[in-house]
Enzyme design. Structure first.
Site, mmCIF file in Angstrom:
data_model
loop_
_atom_site.group_PDB
_atom_site.id
_atom_site.type_symbol
_atom_site.label_atom_id
_atom_site.label_comp_id
_atom_site.label_asym_id
_atom_site.label_seq_id
_atom_site.Cartn_x
_atom_site.Cartn_y
_atom_site.Cartn_z
ATOM 1 C CG ASN A 8 36.001 38.902 37.850
ATOM 2 O OD1 ASN A 8 36.849 38.259 37.228
ATOM 3 N ND2 ASN A 8 34.978 39.507 37.251
ATOM 4 C CD1 TRP A 9 42.035 38.650 41.119
ATOM 5 C CD2 TRP A 9 43.851 37.620 40.303
ATOM 6 N NE1 TRP A 9 42.833 38.320 42.175
ATOM 7 C CE2 TRP A 9 43.964 37.677 41.702
ATOM 8 C CE3 TRP A 9 44.874 37.009 39.578
ATOM 9 C CZ2 TRP A 9 45.057 37.153 42.402
ATOM 10 C CZ3 TRP A 9 45.961 36.486 40.264
ATOM 11 C CH2 TRP A 9 46.048 36.566 41.656
ATOM 12 C CE LYS A 10 35.986 42.868 36.341
ATOM 13 N NZ LYS A 10 35.169 44.026 36.004
ATOM 14 C CG HIS A 97 31.522 39.446 34.447
ATOM 15 N ND1 HIS A 97 31.686 40.603 33.732
ATOM 16 C CD2 HIS A 97 31.803 39.758 35.737
ATOM 17 C CE1 HIS A 97 32.067 41.576 34.552
ATOM 18 N NE2 HIS A 97 32.140 41.089 35.777
ATOM 19 C CD GLU A 99 34.115 43.261 32.701
ATOM 20 O OE1 GLU A 99 34.867 42.298 32.914
ATOM 21 O OE2 GLU A 99 34.047 44.259 33.453
ATOM 22 C CD GLU A 169 29.511 41.737 39.091
ATOM 23 O OE1 GLU A 169 30.399 42.039 39.889
ATOM 24 O OE2 GLU A 169 29.746 41.372 37.922
ATOM 25 N N GLY A 175 33.365 48.806 37.401
ATOM 26 C CA GLY A 175 34.585 49.492 36.958
ATOM 27 C C GLY A 175 34.433 50.990 36.768
ATOM 28 C CB SER A 206 32.363 50.675 41.949
ATOM 29 O OG SER A 206 32.594 50.952 40.588
HETATM 30 P P1 PGA Z 1 34.683 46.199 39.761
HETATM 31 O O1 PGA Z 1 34.239 44.877 38.957
HETATM 32 O O2 PGA Z 1 34.755 45.827 41.222
HETATM 33 O O3 PGA Z 1 36.011 46.564 39.177
HETATM 34 O O4 PGA Z 1 33.632 47.224 39.502
HETATM 35 C C1 PGA Z 1 33.310 43.986 39.484
HETATM 36 C C2 PGA Z 1 33.034 42.871 38.502
HETATM 37 O O5 PGA Z 1 32.911 43.141 37.308
HETATM 38 O O6 PGA Z 1 32.943 41.700 38.879
#
Ligand code: PGA
Length: 246
Positions: A8-10, A97, A99, A169, A175, A206
């Protein structure tokens, strides 16, 4: 079923050149990977540059998106439909997600519409669920996860849901560099298994080179959703290779 590793590059990287660099870096290191399914979910903007590459049948990396809208087409400014994604060679899409729930106000009802639309369009949804730190501390984790699942999957047929992938998650692990310990994650997985007997369940939050394999070997997850570490092709492919060889 092969283990699944989803990148997931976001909202990264900033330029197409950097995006190409990451993708090429992954591509050239993927030679001996046979036992793992790898999916890259870049920002929408970069999808159009990769149609040809990803639609080639022999390709080892599959393409996913980070979100999509529920309608097929129409007056929905700024949105991308499941059919549009399919036409660009996308096979997977991340839905719900944390976010998006947090910054874009995505509700369970919206997520439910997206899940139904993607399943109908024959895209594979990767539904993200997870509890906050406060919910964890107050012992609400199971209740929160059950609720998120239930609301996201309302009115979806069992037949269609066979294709659903779920990613656990925990929000406090995303993150933060503070991953959920595999032994703890295992308890969550066992809980989710009661409702998702045949679906692939991923862990995300993470994930890095040191801990990645433990979520599969120790905890029993079917794969990983990798954020930050997926932007570094060397580290990302090492994660894939470790899983491939485990
Ligand atoms: P992260 O993000 O590996 O940077 O913690 C995971 C995600 O949000 O999919």
């Amino acid at each position: 079923m092969k283990p699944l590793i989803v990148a997931n590059w976001k909202c990264n990287p900033t330029t197409l050149d950097e995006a190409r660099e990451i993708l090429n870096g992954v591509k050239e290191r993927m030679r001996d990977i046979e036992k793992v399914e790898v999916i890259i979910c870049p920002p929408f903007l970069y999808l159009s540059y990769w149609v040809e590459f990803f639609t080639k049948k022999e390709q080892k990396i599959k393409l996913g998106a980070q979100d999509c809208f529920w309608a097929k087409k129409g007056a929905f400014t700024g949105e991308i439909s499941p059919k549009q994604l399919l036409n660009f060679g996308c096979e997977y899409v991340i839905i719900g997600h944390s976010e998006r729930r947090k910054y874009l106000g995505e509700t369970d009802e919206m997520i439910n519409k997206k899940i139904k639309a993607t399943l109908k369009a024959k895209l594979v949804p990767i539904l993200c669920i997870g509890e906050t730190e406060k919910e964890k501390k107050t012992g609400k984790t199971f209740e929160v996860l059950k609720n998120q699942l239930k609301k996201a999957l309302i009115n979806s047929s069992t037949h269609q849901l066979i294709n659903l992938i779920v990613a656990y998650e925990p929000l406090w692990a995303i993150g933060t560099g503070k991953p959920c310990h595999p032994s703890e994650a295992k308890k969550i997985l066992l809980f989710l298994r009661k409702f998702l007997k045949k679906n692939q369940i991923l862990y995300g939050g993470s994930v890095n080179l040191k801990n990645a394999v433990n979520y599969l070997k120790e905890a029993g997850f079917d794969g990983l959703l990798v954020g930050g570490a997926s932007l570094n092709p060397k580290e990302f492919v090492k994660i894939v290779k470790n899983v491939n060889g485990s």
